[in-house]
Design a protein around this motif. Structure first.
Motif, PDB file in Angstrom:
ATOM      1  N   HIS A  60       0.733  -1.196   0.129  1.00  0.00           N
ATOM      2  CA  HIS A  60      -0.016  -0.092   0.025  1.00  0.00           C
ATOM      3  C   HIS A  60       0.900   1.016  -0.029  1.00  0.00           C
ATOM      4  O   HIS A  60       0.428   2.272  -0.682  1.00  0.00           O
ATOM      5  N   TYR A  61       1.986   1.236   0.756  1.00  0.00           N
ATOM      6  CA  TYR A  61       3.016   2.452   0.962  1.00  0.00           C
ATOM      7  C   TYR A  61       4.397   2.148   0.584  1.00  0.00           C
ATOM      8  O   TYR A  61       5.058   1.177   1.210  1.00  0.00           O
ATOM      9  N   VAL A  62       4.566   2.549  -0.680  1.00  0.00           N
ATOM     10  CA  VAL A  62       6.041   2.207  -1.202  1.00  0.00           C
ATOM     11  C   VAL A  62       6.846   3.664  -1.661  1.00  0.00           C
ATOM     12  O   VAL A  62       6.136   4.514  -2.158  1.00  0.00           O
ATOM     13  N   ASN A  63       7.892   3.636  -1.266  1.00  0.00           N
ATOM     14  CA  ASN A  63       8.744   4.651  -1.864  1.00  0.00           C
ATOM     15  C   ASN A  63       9.804   4.141  -3.009  1.00  0.00           C
ATOM     16  O   ASN A  63      10.631   3.421  -2.602  1.00  0.00           O
ATOM     17  N   PRO A  64       9.012   4.235  -4.041  1.00  0.00           N
ATOM     18  CA  PRO A  64      10.097   3.412  -5.249  1.00  0.00           C
ATOM     19  C   PRO A  64      11.260   3.866  -5.543  1.00  0.00           C
ATOM     20  O   PRO A  64      11.564   5.046  -5.290  1.00  0.00           O
TER      21      PRO A  64
END
Length: 324
Positions: A60-64
């Motif tokens: 849900h929460y990604v820092n690509p």
């Protein structure tokens, strides 16, 4: 002369076959490791695939990573779970990478949720009242809006891959998309899909039998992921620790949940590895239940290499805990 033409035709077909075998594989990026595993199952040697989210990470929460743009800019296909799972981070990433082929609605974009059975998102007030299980019969045919580009219903529970029957649909979507992008290997994609379908259906019969003794068994969960497994096997989810994803539960909610779990004689609280174990263990201690962390993705670090193996691990652990 006939022999000459026959020779030419033979050489022509040999050339076509060699050219096909030497063609570069389709370059695919999948948002999750689970989606990537299905790509490998259906695409086999005719694809290369990279996943953005690894097995144990919260999708849900990604820092690509900036380096992902290199892969996305070269990608022929982007495969997503959909149903809003990647909504907080994927649109910005696609925009930054500027590969028009993989934009939503383009031929290089595949939403695996198309055609899957989608359950609604639960309403927090309903969960507090202890009748979450009554929501499970309402599917996405209800008053849910559709994406104007793809036509796929949105705002459903995006953990739909945790019903193994939806895995068959996801694999079928992949076989159709790969066949469209690479028609020279369409027969192989269809063959790989059919083999996966047979294996999965065979295992589902055993899993359903394995879970039959636990029908109507009361359970609790940390998040909304396990609604699909509960609906499939008739488990009664009497409460959820974090009914709204990303929002920590209030004290009043936890107090009501603890009392409900005691009254319903719940023995197990199900959760995922990336969810807040500190909160879940406090709730479990106060209510006298055991926490069971189950895999929800293919995860190389846990030696879970494919979709079916993930469910083998889930059912093995879950049935053992429910029987104790």
């Amino acid at each position: 002369m006939r022999q000459v033409w026959t020779g030419i035709m033979v050489l022509f077909f040999i050339f076509i076959m060699v050219s096909s075998s030497l063609a570069e594989p389709l370059r695919i990026v999948a948002t999750t490791e689970l989606a990537a595993s299905l790509v490998k199952t259906v695409g086999a040697e005719y694809v290369t695939v990279e996943s953005i989210v690894k097995g144990g990470q919260d999708p849900h929460y990604v820092n690509p990573r900036p380096s992902l743009c290199t892969s996305l800019n070269k990608a022929d296909l982007l495969v997503v779970i959909g149903q809003g799972l990647e909504q907080l981070w994927l649109p910005d990433l696609i925009s930054e990478c500027r590969n028009s082929r993989i934009e939503e609605g383009k031929k290089g974009y595949l939403d695996l949720s198309v055609g899957a059975k989608i359950l609604p998102m639960p309403q927090p007030d309903n969960i507090l009242q202890g009748w979450f299980s009554s929501l499970l019969g309402r599917l996405s045919s209800g008053p849910y809006p559709s994406n104007p580009i793809s036509g796929v219903p949105i705002f459903g529970n995006h953990h739909y891959w945790l019903d193994p029957a939806n895995g068959e649909i996801m694999a079928k979507n992949l076989s159709m998309k790969l066949s469209f992008l690479d028609p020279s290997h369409a027969d192989r994609y269809q063959e790989n899909y059919q083999q996966f379908k047979v294996r999965l259906q065979d295992r589902m019969k055993d899993w359903d039998t394995q879970m039959e003794p636990f029908r109507e068994k009361a359970t609790a969960t940390y998040g909304i992921s396990w609604a699909y497994l509960a609906e499939r096997h008739g488990l009664k989810i009497i409460g959820i620790v974090e009914p709204q994803e990303g929002r920590k539960p209030r004290s009043q909610h936890k107090m009501v949940l603890i009392e409900t779990m005691k009254a319903q004689k719940v023995k197990v609280l199900l959760m995922e590895s990336y969810e807040d174990q500190k909160i879940s263990r406090k709730v479990a201690e106060a209510s006298g239940v055991q926490v069971l962390i189950l895999p929800t993705s293919v995860d190389q670090t846990q030696d879970i290499t494919d979709y079916i193996q993930m469910f083998e691990r889930i059912y093995e652990r879950l049935s053992l805990k429910l029987a104790s």
